[in-house]
Design an enzyme around this catalytic site. Sequence first.
Site, PDB file in Angstrom:
ATOM      1  N   TYR A 283     -13.088 -28.807 -23.436  1.00 28.69           N
ATOM      2  CA  TYR A 283     -13.785 -30.317 -24.119  1.00 28.69           C
ATOM      3  C   TYR A 283     -14.014 -30.941 -22.871  1.00 28.69           C
ATOM      4  O   TYR A 283     -13.065 -31.893 -22.552  1.00 28.69           O
ATOM      5  CB  TYR A 283     -12.550 -30.653 -25.114  1.00 28.69           C
ATOM      6  N   TYR A 333     -23.255 -32.225 -26.890  1.00 28.04           N
ATOM      7  CA  TYR A 333     -21.954 -32.677 -27.184  1.00 28.04           C
ATOM      8  C   TYR A 333     -21.804 -32.635 -28.783  1.00 28.04           C
ATOM      9  O   TYR A 333     -22.255 -33.240 -29.610  1.00 28.04           O
ATOM     10  CB  TYR A 333     -21.807 -34.367 -27.022  1.00 28.04           C
TER      11      TYR A 333
END
Length: 382
Positions: A283, A333
């Site tokens: 992430y 994203y």
Amino acid sequence: MSDREFAGQTAIVGIGSSDFARLYRTPDPERTGEALATEAIAAAIADAGLEKSQIDGLITGGLPHYEPVAYRTGLTDVRFVVDYPQAGRMCAMALMHAATAVHHGLADYVVLFNSVAFRTQGTKFGAQPQGLLYDTIYGMASPGAQYSMGFTRYQAEYGGTEEQLGAIPVAIRSHARMTPGAIMQAEMSIDDYLAARYIAQPLRLFDYCLVNDGAVAYVVTTAERARDLAHPPVLIAGTAGRANFREWYVDLGFWDEACRSMKADMFDPLGVTTDDIDCLQVYDNFSVSVLWGLEGFGFAPKGQGLEWVQNGRIALGGELPVNTSGGMLSESYLQGWNQHAEAVRQLRGQAGERQVPDCDWSLYWCLSALPGATLLCRDGLL
């Protein structure tokens, strides 16, 4: 999820992703998160070789409510429903929830997704209150400002340069250039990185994740059912999560304790070590999240992560490729969900020119107020 008997009993059997680059090039004010989710769900079900009628579990993410997407997909009579309005930090938790559901017979096949229309909706992640005490008063009005301050403190404690940090986004960009559908396709050198403007010094433009539209969906079922489906199953070896709620955004220990704890939960019952991990799917809301996780999980010595990532070590062909599709810095994203889709491709051996040879194990982590991690592996290893 650290129970040895649970490990490998469930699997990801289908994935579906938007064409992130196409959506980025063609902004559309009529685009909705529900429409993007519907397309990704259909693609994931088809990828699994299933019929829509076989799906009896639904986990929704990123949308205000679960009903509109249930109507659009025709998943109106499922047995199991969970809703995650904000599905970024909850990525590992959602997968844990899906695996638990099928393992305990609450559903046979669960489809779960995250869908965002940040670019279409004009979402801004900076210059707005984040709900943390006193931050806005002192100008700390964005996550990026908090991570930037955290990196400044890291440099004060351990040293390291901005140029060394640039090795992370440069490596990840090189992977995006091999990924059909990745948003950022332009070549980037370390000089290009250093020439980019500061957003919150010392973090630059390319240290920040993208703002885009798109959706990613997976189908999860038991490993037993998975072996009769279209692709080799990708087993869920373990998931872990921790609460790390503070009045400041970046953990004072750079999430070391959370990383060690999650690693112990997932690795120790299986006898897995860092040497077994073939690729990382991280992430990367900011480039420093890669750095801190490498140290926290024990891949790099504490305080030496910036030196450790140099000379192509985290690039394809290196010792430990990171975010092989471009991650959130360069692919899209999708709040960690695209990283899981890429892990599935790698473990299936379907990543094309960016394939990691003999990829058996993939680790994901998210470092935030709600740290989470996932360990995935090829079938036959558990």
